[in-house]
Design an enzyme around this catalytic site. Structure first.
Site, PDB file in Angstrom:
ATOM      1  CD  GLU A  42      -2.854   1.181   2.245  1.00  0.00           C
ATOM      2  OE1 GLU A  42      -2.548   1.374   3.503  1.00  0.00           O
ATOM      3  OE2 GLU A  42      -4.037   0.815   2.076  1.00  0.00           O
ATOM      4  CG  PHE A  44      -0.595   8.894   1.651  1.00  0.00           C
ATOM      5  CD1 PHE A  44      -2.113   8.778   1.820  1.00  0.00           C
ATOM      6  CD2 PHE A  44       0.358   9.880   1.641  1.00  0.00           C
ATOM      7  CE1 PHE A  44      -2.475   9.935   1.718  1.00  0.00           C
ATOM      8  CE2 PHE A  44      -0.563  11.048   1.624  1.00  0.00           C
ATOM      9  CZ  PHE A  44      -1.921  10.959   1.643  1.00  0.00           C
ATOM     10  NE  ARG A 133     -19.095   7.778   5.543  1.00  0.00           N
ATOM     11  CZ  ARG A 133     -19.895   8.208   6.750  1.00  0.00           C
ATOM     12  NH1 ARG A 133     -21.034   8.680   6.653  1.00  0.00           N
ATOM     13  NH2 ARG A 133     -19.868   7.080   7.713  1.00  0.00           N
ATOM     14  N   GLY A 134     -14.602   7.834   2.987  1.00  0.00           N
ATOM     15  CA  GLY A 134     -13.527   8.767   3.278  1.00  0.00           C
ATOM     16  C   GLY A 134     -13.644   9.293   4.715  1.00  0.00           C
TER      17      GLY A 134
END
Length: 166
Positions: A42, A44, A133-134
């Site tokens: 993952e 960012f 949704r966040g």
């Protein structure tokens, strides 16, 4: 910032005291051989161009050496990292040949903006979207969602984003 989530490959000790890493799995849509363990990473998107260049170089190295099953690329609030998220996702998909799971959040975004980001992802070859949704918008000063809260965008919840995607 870089995170990895993985299952460790098994290794065996050779007679000379060194250890040998088992080979990466070879997969088709129905079978896998060698190891039953898979890797995924993952990422960012970094805040700077230098950070982006560094991350893309690391993704190249990791993709070729570790052969992850897929990479996951996160999304910043209200599309704040959209350009770099799409750059990382596109690079991994197109140039490294690794399947990408791109996060997409609906918090604070219009349907038109979401459609634009989805079209960009498709153009980059990204076919796997994690619809979220966040986090609550920072501008509202909330640390968590409460019952009945909506995203502040035109898609109130992740299910609305899923419907838009379909």
């Amino acid at each position: 910032k870089q995170q990895t989530s993985s299952s460790s490959n098994s290794s065996s000790n050779n007679n000379d005291g060194t250890s040998q890493q088992s080979s990466a799995p070879t997969c088709t849509t129905t079978t896998c051989t060698t190891d039953p363990f898979f890797y995924s990473f993952e990422f960012f998107p970094p805040k700077t161009e230098a950070g982006l260049d560094n991350l893309l170089t690391r993704i190249d190295r990791m993709a070729h050496r570790l052969d992850p099953l897929f990479v996951d690329v996160t999304w910043g609030e209200a599309g704040s990292t959209s350009v770099r998220t799409l750059a990382v996702a596109s690079h991994a998909q197109r140039y490294c040949g690794v399947d990408v799971l791109m996060h997409l959040t609906c918090t604070g975004l219009t349907r038109e903006q979401l459609a634009h980001y989805l079209n960009q992802a498709r153009t980059c070859g990204v076919r796997n979207i994690l619809a979220l949704r966040g986090d609550p918008p920072a501008c509202r000063g909330k640390g968590s969602w409460s019952v009945g809260d909506v995203s502040g965008g035109e898609c109130d919840r992740a299910i609305d984003l899923v419907r838009l995607i379909r």
